[in-house]
Design an enzyme around this catalytic site. Structure first.
Site, PDB file in Angstrom:
ATOM      1  CG  ASP A 124      -0.220   0.049   2.552  1.00 22.26           C
ATOM      2  OD1 ASP A 124       1.031   0.141   2.569  1.00 22.26           O
ATOM      3  OD2 ASP A 124      -0.902  -0.004   3.589  1.00 22.26           O
ATOM      4  CG  ASP A 149      -3.133   2.703   6.178  1.00 20.87           C
ATOM      5  OD1 ASP A 149      -3.925   3.452   6.782  1.00 20.87           O
ATOM      6  OD2 ASP A 149      -2.588   1.718   6.701  1.00 20.87           O
TER       7      ASP A 149
END
EC number: 2.7.7.46
Length: 177
Positions: free
Chosen positions: A44, A86
């Protein structure tokens, strides 16, 4: 090198620059940015943003074809294409943005890292290590994937053993049961 994520990071940061929205790279990409090289494949992209300007980051995500997927106790997850973001807020604290509960200086104003030739703001080494202390409370380090063990080692080596131990003691005293 994962050019898809690098390209996306550059697009997100360019859109943020147009809005004068400071963003900081966090997690594994922050380690890579601070070292000036890609050390591994990333699952991510961790971003830290000014909490009061969350709507602007959401607008960038939407402009790039993405969406917010999930609210978390510390921020939110978004996706653009197949890439996961995130996102964690930082809040203004006297003279700088800071991540809640992280060591002071977590969001340096200056670009202290580089990703594929682009200078980037990134979370401090101390904030990166602090996140690993949280992770170790959730998952015993013996159960960490190799990539996290290696990234933690790189961060500790970069910060220095003495500073890591001072941080560890501060973390333990703050979160002692």
């Amino acid at each position: 090198m994962d050019t898809t994520q690098v390209t996306l990071i550059h697009k997100i940061l360019a859109a943020a620059d147009e809005r004068n929205l400071p963003l900081w790279i966090g997690g594994g990409w922050a380690i890579d940015a601070r070292l000036g090289r890609v050390t591994r494949k990333h699952d991510d992209i961790d971003l830290t943003f000014p909490g009061e300007r969350r709507g602007e980051l959401e607008a960038i995500v939407e402009m790039l074809g993405g969406r917010v997927m999930e609210e978390l106790d510390y921020g939110f997850l978004a996706e653009i294409g197949d890439e996961l973001l995130d996102c964690e807020p930082a809040w203004w604290a006297d003279e700088a943005y800071e991540i809640a509960e992280a060591p002071q200086g977590s969001c340096p104003e200056a670009a202290e890292g580089v990703i594929a030739g682009r200078p980037v703001r990134c979370n401090s080494w101390e904030a990166i290590i602090w996140d690993y202390f949280y992770y170790a409370d959730e998952v015993p380090p013996v159960d960490w994937p190799t990539k996290h063990i290696e990234s933690y080692r790189l961060a500790c080596t970069s910060l220095g053993a003495e500073k890591v131990e001072v941080l560890r003691a501060a973390f333990r005293s703050r979160y002692a049961a």
